[in-house]
Scaffold this motif. Structure first.
Motif, PDB file in Angstrom:
ATOM      1  N   TRP A 288       0.763  -1.008  -0.009  1.00  0.00           N
ATOM      2  CA  TRP A 288       0.152   0.121   0.064  1.00  0.00           C
ATOM      3  C   TRP A 288       0.945   1.103  -0.044  1.00  0.00           C
ATOM      4  CZ3 TRP A 288      -2.817   1.763   4.929  1.00  0.00           C
ATOM      5  CH2 TRP A 288      -3.753   3.047   4.658  1.00  0.00           C
ATOM      6  N   LEU A 289       1.844   1.302   0.900  1.00  0.00           N
ATOM      7  CA  LEU A 289       2.693   2.597   0.832  1.00  0.00           C
ATOM      8  C   LEU A 289       3.615   2.474  -0.191  1.00  0.00           C
ATOM      9  CD1 LEU A 289       3.694   2.127   4.633  1.00  0.00           C
ATOM     10  CD2 LEU A 289       2.308   3.780   3.797  1.00  0.00           C
ATOM     11  N   ASP A 290       3.862   1.643  -1.032  1.00  0.00           N
ATOM     12  CA  ASP A 290       4.720   1.771  -2.200  1.00  0.00           C
ATOM     13  C   ASP A 290       3.602   1.896  -3.423  1.00  0.00           C
ATOM     14  OD1 ASP A 290       6.976   1.622  -3.910  1.00  0.00           O
ATOM     15  OD2 ASP A 290       5.681  -0.327  -4.794  1.00  0.00           O
ATOM     16  N   ALA A 291       2.625   1.513  -3.244  1.00  0.00           N
ATOM     17  CA  ALA A 291       1.462   2.231  -4.416  1.00  0.00           C
ATOM     18  C   ALA A 291       1.084   3.742  -4.111  1.00  0.00           C
ATOM     19  CB  ALA A 291       0.151   1.351  -4.076  1.00  0.00           C
TER      20      ALA A 291
ATOM     21  N   ARG B 297     -22.533  -5.815   6.641  1.00  0.00           N
ATOM     22  CA  ARG B 297     -23.145  -6.711   5.964  1.00  0.00           C
ATOM     23  C   ARG B 297     -22.490  -8.148   5.745  1.00  0.00           C
ATOM     24  NH1 ARG B 297     -23.787  -2.352   2.646  1.00  0.00           N
ATOM     25  NH2 ARG B 297     -22.236  -3.113   1.492  1.00  0.00           N
ATOM     26  N   GLY B 298     -21.100  -8.256   6.012  1.00  0.00           N
ATOM     27  CA  GLY B 298     -20.297  -9.429   5.757  1.00  0.00           C
ATOM     28  C   GLY B 298     -19.441  -9.448   4.576  1.00  0.00           C
ATOM     29  N   ALA B 299     -19.238  -8.148   4.174  1.00  0.00           N
ATOM     30  CA  ALA B 299     -18.325  -8.027   3.015  1.00  0.00           C
ATOM     31  C   ALA B 299     -16.846  -8.436   3.282  1.00  0.00           C
ATOM     32  CB  ALA B 299     -18.327  -6.487   2.351  1.00  0.00           C
ATOM     33  N   ASP B 300     -16.089  -8.926   2.453  1.00  0.00           N
ATOM     34  CA  ASP B 300     -14.503  -9.408   2.627  1.00  0.00           C
ATOM     35  C   ASP B 300     -13.912  -7.984   2.239  1.00  0.00           C
ATOM     36  OD1 ASP B 300     -14.549  -8.777  -0.247  1.00  0.00           O
ATOM     37  OD2 ASP B 300     -14.276 -10.827  -0.912  1.00  0.00           O
ATOM     38  N   ILE B 301     -12.534  -7.921   2.584  1.00  0.00           N
ATOM     39  CA  ILE B 301     -11.765  -6.622   2.334  1.00  0.00           C
ATOM     40  C   ILE B 301     -12.256  -5.860   0.969  1.00  0.00           C
ATOM     41  CG2 ILE B 301      -9.540  -5.729   2.420  1.00  0.00           C
ATOM     42  CD1 ILE B 301      -8.926  -7.893   4.829  1.00  0.00           C
ATOM     43  N   ALA B 302     -12.022  -6.808  -0.264  1.00  0.00           N
ATOM     44  CA  ALA B 302     -12.077  -6.138  -1.399  1.00  0.00           C
ATOM     45  C   ALA B 302     -13.453  -5.563  -1.419  1.00  0.00           C
ATOM     46  CB  ALA B 302     -11.873  -7.292  -2.501  1.00  0.00           C
ATOM     47  N   GLY B 303     -14.495  -6.188  -0.876  1.00  0.00           N
ATOM     48  CA  GLY B 303     -15.644  -5.631  -1.310  1.00  0.00           C
ATOM     49  C   GLY B 303     -16.019  -4.135  -0.525  1.00  0.00           C
TER      50      GLY B 303
ATOM     51  N   ASP C  62     -14.007  -1.514  -1.892  1.00  0.00           N
ATOM     52  CA  ASP C  62     -14.567  -0.938  -3.169  1.00  0.00           C
ATOM     53  C   ASP C  62     -15.616   0.090  -2.849  1.00  0.00           C
ATOM     54  OD1 ASP C  62     -13.309  -2.433  -5.104  1.00  0.00           O
ATOM     55  OD2 ASP C  62     -14.751  -3.905  -5.410  1.00  0.00           O
ATOM     56  N   ASP C  63     -16.521  -0.164  -1.739  1.00  0.00           N
ATOM     57  CA  ASP C  63     -17.611   0.585  -1.288  1.00  0.00           C
ATOM     58  C   ASP C  63     -16.913   1.788  -0.702  1.00  0.00           C
ATOM     59  OD1 ASP C  63     -19.344  -1.305  -1.963  1.00  0.00           O
ATOM     60  OD2 ASP C  63     -20.256  -1.302  -0.033  1.00  0.00           O
ATOM     61  N   GLY C  64     -15.729   1.915  -0.076  1.00  0.00           N
ATOM     62  CA  GLY C  64     -14.771   2.881   0.556  1.00  0.00           C
ATOM     63  C   GLY C  64     -14.445   3.773  -0.438  1.00  0.00           C
ATOM     64  N   VAL C  65     -14.003   3.284  -1.718  1.00  0.00           N
ATOM     65  CA  VAL C  65     -13.447   3.995  -2.710  1.00  0.00           C
ATOM     66  C   VAL C  65     -14.685   4.663  -3.351  1.00  0.00           C
ATOM     67  CG1 VAL C  65     -12.383   3.999  -5.123  1.00  0.00           C
ATOM     68  CG2 VAL C  65     -11.547   2.480  -3.195  1.00  0.00           C
TER      69      VAL C  65
ATOM     70  N   SER D 124      -6.648  13.707  -2.529  1.00  0.00           N
ATOM     71  CA  SER D 124      -5.272  13.122  -1.997  1.00  0.00           C
ATOM     72  C   SER D 124      -5.704  11.870  -1.164  1.00  0.00           C
ATOM     73  CB  SER D 124      -4.280  13.712  -1.489  1.00  0.00           C
ATOM     74  OG  SER D 124      -4.528  14.564  -0.467  1.00  0.00           O
ATOM     75  N   ALA D 125      -6.991  12.299  -0.435  1.00  0.00           N
ATOM     76  CA  ALA D 125      -7.423  11.051   0.642  1.00  0.00           C
ATOM     77  C   ALA D 125      -7.967  10.185  -0.150  1.00  0.00           C
ATOM     78  CB  ALA D 125      -8.406  11.823   1.330  1.00  0.00           C
ATOM     79  N   PHE D 126      -8.922  10.576  -1.316  1.00  0.00           N
ATOM     80  CA  PHE D 126      -9.653   9.565  -2.239  1.00  0.00           C
ATOM     81  C   PHE D 126      -8.547   8.678  -2.814  1.00  0.00           C
ATOM     82  CE2 PHE D 126     -10.193   8.853  -7.003  1.00  0.00           C
ATOM     83  CZ  PHE D 126     -10.886   7.845  -6.967  1.00  0.00           C
ATOM     84  N   LEU D 127      -7.287   9.181  -3.077  1.00  0.00           N
ATOM     85  CA  LEU D 127      -6.426   8.318  -3.750  1.00  0.00           C
ATOM     86  C   LEU D 127      -5.738   7.347  -2.745  1.00  0.00           C
ATOM     87  CD1 LEU D 127      -4.479  10.992  -5.733  1.00  0.00           C
ATOM     88  CD2 LEU D 127      -6.015   9.224  -6.894  1.00  0.00           C
ATOM     89  N   LEU D 128      -5.625   7.884  -1.558  1.00  0.00           N
ATOM     90  CA  LEU D 128      -5.213   7.108  -0.645  1.00  0.00           C
ATOM     91  C   LEU D 128      -6.242   5.693  -0.203  1.00  0.00           C
ATOM     92  CD1 LEU D 128      -3.338   7.391   2.308  1.00  0.00           C
ATOM     93  CD2 LEU D 128      -5.762   7.636   3.635  1.00  0.00           C
ATOM     94  N   VAL D 129      -7.444   5.968  -0.363  1.00  0.00           N
ATOM     95  CA  VAL D 129      -8.069   4.779  -0.182  1.00  0.00           C
ATOM     96  C   VAL D 129      -8.129   3.895  -1.509  1.00  0.00           C
ATOM     97  CG1 VAL D 129     -10.603   4.346   0.195  1.00  0.00           C
ATOM     98  CG2 VAL D 129      -9.676   6.237   1.413  1.00  0.00           C
ATOM     99  N   LYS D 130      -8.299   4.702  -2.658  1.00  0.00           N
ATOM    100  CA  LYS D 130      -8.201   3.785  -3.874  1.00  0.00           C
ATOM    101  C   LYS D 130      -7.134   2.855  -4.143  1.00  0.00           C
ATOM    102  CE  LYS D 130      -8.358   4.568  -8.783  1.00  0.00           C
ATOM    103  NZ  LYS D 130      -8.111   5.678  -9.742  1.00  0.00           N
ATOM    104  N   ALA D 131      -5.747   3.521  -3.396  1.00  0.00           N
ATOM    105  CA  ALA D 131      -4.513   2.545  -3.634  1.00  0.00           C
ATOM    106  C   ALA D 131      -4.751   1.698  -2.625  1.00  0.00           C
ATOM    107  CB  ALA D 131      -3.456   3.620  -3.319  1.00  0.00           C
ATOM    108  N   ALA D 132      -5.193   1.644  -1.688  1.00  0.00           N
ATOM    109  CA  ALA D 132      -5.481   0.362  -0.586  1.00  0.00           C
ATOM    110  C   ALA D 132      -6.191  -0.764  -1.249  1.00  0.00           C
ATOM    111  CB  ALA D 132      -5.821   0.784   0.542  1.00  0.00           C
ATOM    112  N   ALA D 133      -7.282  -0.153  -1.775  1.00  0.00           N
ATOM    113  CA  ALA D 133      -8.369  -1.006  -2.733  1.00  0.00           C
ATOM    114  C   ALA D 133      -7.811  -1.887  -3.615  1.00  0.00           C
ATOM    115  CB  ALA D 133      -9.574  -0.280  -3.080  1.00  0.00           C
ATOM    116  N   ALA D 134      -6.831  -1.091  -4.684  1.00  0.00           N
ATOM    117  CA  ALA D 134      -6.175  -1.721  -5.725  1.00  0.00           C
ATOM    118  C   ALA D 134      -5.022  -2.666  -5.179  1.00  0.00           C
ATOM    119  CB  ALA D 134      -5.576  -0.555  -6.646  1.00  0.00           C
TER     120      ALA D 134
END
Ligand code: ADP
Ligand code: MG
Length: 210
Positions: A11-14, A147-153, A156-159, A196-206
């Motif tokens: 994540w930090l490298d992304a 709702r029981g979502a996994d981390i990817a799920g 995605d909602d966070g992004v 930049s905050a949106f990019l922070l969350v998006k990089a973790a998701a990716a």
């Protein structure tokens, strides 16, 4: 992907790559309502984080986040440096002693970080700051986890929520930070910190999807 030490380093490298790639964009946004340094601030900070971790990365995910926080506080400057530094410091504390993060732990990491930003910067929703991307992201992640979502799920909602929050800063008048000096002239511009905050969350998701 199990979220442990490697995922945190990933994540930090992304983030280093994302802020290098978005340096001009973030600086342009800050030129419109600030002092045109947000892109260079973020790029400088995460390049320094990468250099520090490449030299010696701690063995524990929490310690890695803590070391990133210290470097960000030292190198980013401006309003964003202490705020993102606080984000990672609190996130580090939320990870302490954990070798692998569950979906609930990932939510706890972001919750701790975002609450830290709020306490440090005292911004409210609607003040046209990074909080306007971060708080909706947290709410969406919490709801998905419930709702029981996994981390990817849940990421995605966070992004999606962070992106909507970021775009939602355009019609707002800034009430915190340098942009607030412009008064009504800050209306009509997307907030650089929310971006930049949106990019922070998006990089973790990716990163964590793999
Ligand atoms: P500076 O404004 O000192 O030049 P930056 O340009 O790096 O710092 O960061 C500006 C961003 O910081 C803004 O777009 C806004 O999102 C965020 N910001 C400023 N003040 C606050 C605050 N009190 N709380 C949360 N975010 C803030
Ligand atoms: Mg600035």
């Amino acid at each position: 992907m199990a979220i442990g030490r490697e995922a945190i380093l990933g994540w930090l490298d992304a983030l280093r790559q994302v802020y290098a790639a978005n340096r001009e964009r973030l600086t342009e946004l800050d030129a419109a309502i600030g002092d045109a340094d947000h892109g260079t601030n973020m790029d400088r900070g995460f390049t320094a984080v990468h250099a520090a971790l490449a030299a010696q990365a701690p063995s524990d995910a929490g310690d890695i986040l803590k070391s990133a926080a210290m470097v960000l506080i030292r190198t980013v400057g401006g309003a964003a440096g202490p705020l993102y530094g606080t984000f990672f410091l609190r996130a580090a504390a939320a990870c302490a002693g954990k070798t692998e993060l569950s979906p609930a732990d990932v939510v706890a990491l972001f919750q701790a970080g975002i609450e830290g930003v709020q306490q440090r910067g005292k911004a409210e929703p609607g003040d046209k700051t990074m909080i306007d991307a971060l708080l909706p992201a947290l709410a969406a992640m919490r709801a998905a986890a419930a709702r029981g979502a996994d981390i990817a799920g849940l990421m995605d909602d966070g992004v999606a929520a962070a992106e909507a929050g970021m775009l939602g800063t355009i019609p707002l008048q800034a009430r915190k930070g340098r942009a607030s000096y412009l008064g009504a002239r800050s209306i009509g511009h997307q907030d650089p910190g929310a971006t930049s905050a949106f990019l922070l969350v998006k990089a973790a998701a990716a990163t964590w999807r793999a």
